[in-house]
Design a protein around this motif. Structure first.
Motif: not given
Length: 131
Positions: A85-103
Motif C-alpha cells: 500500500d506504499k510507494h516502492l523506494d529505490v532500495e526495495q525496488e533494487e532488492a526485488l529486481y535482484r530477486y527476480y534476476g533483473l537489472s
C-alpha cells in the motif's frame, strides 16, 4: 510493453505463472516514476489471498482479464515482502529486481524467469501505484 489500461483491466482477474498455473488474484499496479508505464504488480497469494507478492511486469501478457507472468509460482510466492500500500523506494525496488534476476533496465540474469515474447520493457527508477 503493456499499457496502463491493459494492466488495470486485470485487476478483477487472476494471475497465472509461466506454467499456466493459477497463482492468485491481481492486486495493485505500480507505475515507473520516470516513464509512467506499468512496472510492477502485486499478486494476492497464500491461503485466502492473505499475502501479496510483487512481480515485475517485464515479459508479462494479458489475456482478457487475466495476467500471465513469466515466473514460476514458487518464485513469486517466495519474493521479498514489501508493503503493497506504499510507494516502492529505490532500495526495495533494487532488492526485488535482484530477486527476480533483473537489472533496472529489465535484463534477465536468472533462469527462473521465462519470457513469453521477448519484449524488452525498460523499468528503471522507483515505482508508485496506479488507480
Amino acid at each position: 510493453m503493456l499499457s496502463v489500461d491493459d494492466v488495470l483491466a486485470t485487476r478483477s482477474g487472476k494471475a497465472y505463472d509461466s506454467d499456466g498455473d493459477k497463482i492468485g488474484s491481481v492486486g495493485e499496479v505500480y507505475l515507473d516514476d520516470q516513464t509512467s508505464q506499468p512496472a510492477w504488480v502485486t499478486v494476492n497469494t497464500g491461503l485466502f489471498g492473505t499475502s501479496e507478492s510483487f512481480v515485475p511486469l517485464e515479459g508479462a501478457r494479458v489475456e482478457g482479464e487475466d495476467l500471465h507472468l513469466p515466473y514460476t509460482k514458487a518464485k513469486i510466492k517466495d519474493a521479498p515482502r514489501q508493503d503493497a500500500d506504499k510507494h516502492l523506494d529505490v532500495e526495495q525496488e533494487e532488492a526485488l529486481y535482484r530477486y527476480y534476476g533483473l537489472s533496472n533496465g529489465g535484463t534477465t540474469h536468472d533462469g527462473d524467469r521465462r519470457d513469453f515474447d521477448g519484449r524488452d520493457a525498460a523499468a528503471a527508477g522507483t515505482a508508485g501505484t496506479a488507480g
